[in-house]
Enzyme design. Structure first.
Site, short mmCIF file in Angstrom:
data_model
loop_
_atom_site.label_atom_id
_atom_site.label_comp_id
_atom_site.label_asym_id
_atom_site.label_seq_id
_atom_site.Cartn_x
_atom_site.Cartn_y
_atom_site.Cartn_z
N GLU A 30 0.84 -1.20 0.00
CA GLU A 30 0.00 0.00 0.00
C GLU A 30 0.87 1.24 0.00
O GLU A 30 2.10 1.16 0.01
CB GLU A 30 -0.95 -0.02 1.20
CG GLU A 30 -1.98 -1.15 1.13
CD GLU A 30 -2.95 -1.16 2.29
OE1 GLU A 30 -2.88 -0.25 3.14
OE2 GLU A 30 -3.79 -2.08 2.36
N LEU A 65 -4.80 -0.68 12.43
CA LEU A 65 -5.20 -1.93 13.07
C LEU A 65 -4.04 -2.49 13.88
O LEU A 65 -4.23 -3.04 14.96
CB LEU A 65 -5.67 -2.94 12.04
CG LEU A 65 -6.96 -2.61 11.28
CD1 LEU A 65 -7.31 -3.72 10.29
CD2 LEU A 65 -8.13 -2.40 12.24
N ARG A 86 -0.53 9.10 1.67
CA ARG A 86 -1.93 9.48 1.48
C ARG A 86 -2.14 10.98 1.38
O ARG A 86 -3.00 11.44 0.63
CB ARG A 86 -2.78 8.91 2.62
CG ARG A 86 -3.00 7.42 2.50
CD ARG A 86 -3.75 6.87 3.68
NE ARG A 86 -4.06 5.46 3.47
CZ ARG A 86 -4.56 4.66 4.40
NH1 ARG A 86 -4.82 5.14 5.62
NH2 ARG A 86 -4.82 3.40 4.14
N ARG A 121 -0.53 9.15 8.96
CA ARG A 121 -0.41 7.72 9.26
C ARG A 121 -0.03 6.91 8.03
O ARG A 121 -0.59 7.08 6.96
CB ARG A 121 -1.73 7.18 9.83
CG ARG A 121 -1.70 5.67 10.05
CD ARG A 121 -2.93 5.20 10.78
NE ARG A 121 -4.17 5.35 10.05
CZ ARG A 121 -4.58 4.53 9.07
NH1 ARG A 121 -3.82 3.52 8.68
NH2 ARG A 121 -5.74 4.73 8.48
N HIS A 164 -8.40 10.08 3.21
CA HIS A 164 -8.13 8.94 2.35
C HIS A 164 -8.36 9.37 0.90
O HIS A 164 -9.38 9.98 0.59
CB HIS A 164 -9.03 7.75 2.70
CG HIS A 164 -8.56 6.45 2.14
ND1 HIS A 164 -8.63 6.15 0.79
CD2 HIS A 164 -7.99 5.37 2.73
CE1 HIS A 164 -8.13 4.95 0.59
NE2 HIS A 164 -7.73 4.46 1.75
N HIS A 172 -10.43 10.43 6.94
CA HIS A 172 -10.20 9.02 7.23
C HIS A 172 -9.68 8.76 8.64
O HIS A 172 -10.13 7.84 9.31
CB HIS A 172 -9.21 8.47 6.21
CG HIS A 172 -9.03 6.99 6.25
ND1 HIS A 172 -10.09 6.11 6.12
CD2 HIS A 172 -7.92 6.22 6.38
CE1 HIS A 172 -9.64 4.86 6.18
NE2 HIS A 172 -8.34 4.90 6.35
N GLU A 198 -7.23 5.20 18.07
CA GLU A 198 -7.30 6.49 17.40
C GLU A 198 -7.65 7.63 18.34
O GLU A 198 -7.31 8.79 18.08
CB GLU A 198 -8.33 6.44 16.26
CG GLU A 198 -8.24 7.61 15.31
CD GLU A 198 -9.17 7.48 14.11
OE1 GLU A 198 -9.32 8.48 13.38
OE2 GLU A 198 -9.75 6.39 13.92
#
Length: 517
Positions: free
Chosen positions: A111, A369, A271, A363, A225, A328, A352
């Site tokens: 990613e 997660l 991002r 991030r 996002h 996001h 969070e």
């Protein structure tokens, strides 16, 4: 008045991870909606962990710092990336199933801003749901879960947290005493009109902690996002970054791919970079799409996204998914150390809702997660090393509020979202931030965000007051940070990403700005 060892506010992966490791204590989870309605359940991406032999925690560490624009807390990043692989393997041993190839090896995706394939998935694009449900089933035999009850105020006496006050939908107030209280209520995505978050994520835990005198940090750092499904100008759901990791590319309606000329990592840039690039394309009047025409078996690999697209009439055979950025993730929150401790004794925060500094100014994909699992365990293990003393039952629940409030006219959620989207969005200016700060100050002048009596309001009104509190914290923090870094991008100040910046300047704003009186 119920009394327990630990109260956990929230039901996402961080809350459930802490609850699992504390399960031999008396633990009560309180959540304002169904336990299923959390951002963790919506997470399509996976869990980042350096489990491959060609990868290392040092690579993951450096990627996290680069994405975070070197605003990260170095020690906490080390905890995250070093503990990550062990955490994954331990959950596998407990029975959690991740996606593997025919040889039983993890199917590792890639990613944005990752230098390696290290993203572990479950259920294709349903990792959050699969892991959260597994954790929930693991804690059920030993943990009490209270749903549809809103935590409204912390019970604090002499800077010691003694528990939490709640309100039911019918307005009935309750009090719960606990030796330790953990806020794991998530971020504040519903502050914005376009968001990947559940609509109940309104920053309640952070606002409640602020009222109690907890220190809050880095609220200006908001991650958007890049790829929300865009239907007629509305963001209706998330299109995971894993789609680009598999080879999809961003194009405009003319078929022009615009990311390669903007960043060395192209479509897999951090991002904040990709979100701004899409935003600029849209400002020019262009529509933006994910070109998935070169991805075979898309529906099999991404069943959740495929179902979402079909729901809104997107023909995947045409290979084009319309996208736009949406709020996001919040990098800031309740300031904690590596053990989840706040400046209030016996009050902890994780996930969070907490600001450990692990994400810096932006991030890294699929670190959220992982943070929930790793720091949920760290907080729990720290609590188990402490004495569990029962709190004083005679303390008044609402010690941090005024006696009464005038009847006031509150804005709607939509009005708050419009202010945040228009003036505190992907890019910011001093003039826009001034408008936002003054708008929130208008309501602050009617009543103090940190000293109102929750008994005078409904749960819906308290939620709006929480949103006003969070909006003021974000806009004021953004106004005062006179630089561009990660998720905080100001057109009137240059971008700063130098590695030595942490040593040269204060990384947190002054404590007194954030602490309630």
């Amino acid at each position: 008045m119920p009394q327990t060892d630990v109260i956990i506010i929230g039901s996402g992966i961080a809350a459930l991870s802490a609850a699992y490791h504390l399960r031999h204590k008396q633990v009560t989870i309180i959540t304002k909606s169904s336990w299923k309605k959390s951002n963790s359940m919506l997470a399509q991406g996976g869990i980042a962990a350096a489990v491959h032999t060609k990868d290392s925690w040092k690579n993951h560490y450096e990627d996290t710092l680069v994405a975070g624009c070197y605003h990260n807390d170095l020690k906490n990043v080390e905890h995250l990336v070093q503990d990550g692989p062990t955490e994954i393997l331990e959950w596998c041993q407990r029975g959690m199933t991740f996606d593997c190839d025919l040889n039983g090896q993890f199917l590792l995706g890639k990613e944005g801003a990752h230098s390696q394939h290290r993203i572990i998935h479950a259920g294709g694009d349903a990792t959050g749901r699969e892991v959260t449900q597994f954790l929930y089933q693991s804690i059920l035999p030993s943990v009490t879960v209270i749903e549809n009850e809103m935590a409204t105020d912390l019970i604090v006496n002499n800077s010691v947290c003694l528990g939490v006050a709640t309100m039911c939908a019918n307005g009935k107030m309750k009090r719960y005493l606990a030796s330790k209280t953990i806020i794991a209520s998530g971020g504040c995505g519903a502050m914005y009109g376009h968001t990947s978050n559940a609509d109940i994520i309104t920053g309640d835990g952070i606002a409640m902690a602020y009222r109690a005198g907890a220190k809050i940090a880095d609220m200006e750092f908001i991650q958007f996002h890049p790829t929300m499904l865009n239907i007629d100008g509305r963001c209706v759901g998330l299109v995971s970054e894993a789609v680009r990791g598999e080879g999809a590319s961003l194009i405009n309606q003319n078929g022009e791919a615009f990311m390669d000329k903007l960043h060395p990592q192209g479509d897999l840039a951090p991002r904040d970079v990709v979100s701004r690039a899409i935003y600029y394309e849209m400002k020019k009047g262009n529509n933006v799409f994910l070109d998935i025409s070169n991805l075979p078996n898309f529906s099999t690999r991404f069943p959740t996204i495929s179902k979402l697209c079909e729901q809104y009439g997107i023909n995947l055979d045409e290979g084009m998914i319309p996208v736009a950025p949406g709020m996001h993730f919040l990098m800031g929150g309740i300031q904690t150390n590596d053990k989840g401790e706040t400046n209030i004794l016996n009050l902890f925060a994780v996930g969070e809702a907490a600001c450990t500094g692990v994400h810096g100014a932006n991030r890294l994909a699929s670190n959220s997660l992982l943070e929930g699992l790793v720091f949920g365990k760290r907080v729990a293990n720290h609590l188990l090393s402490l004495p569990f003393e029962q709190p004083d039952r005679s303390v008044d629940v609402l010690t941090n509020t005024t006696a009464a409030d005038e009847v006031i006219e509150l804005p709607t959620k939509k009005q708050i979202q419009e202010i945040m989207t228009n003036y505190v969005g992907i890019q910011r200016t001093q003039a826009e931030l001034t408008l936002a700060v003054n708008w929130f100050k208008f309501y602050q002048n009617q009543f103090t965000f940190w000293a109102f009596n929750v008994k005078n309001f409904t749960t819906e009104q308290i939620e709006i007051i929480n949103m006003l509190t969070i909006g003021w914290l974000i806009s004021t923090s953004a106004f005062n940070r006179t630089e561009s870094r990660g998720g905080h991008y100001r057109l009137d100040f240059p971008e700063t990403n130098d590695k030595d910046w942490r040593q040269k300047q204060l990384i947190r704003m002054k404590d007194e700005m954030y602490v309630g009186v």
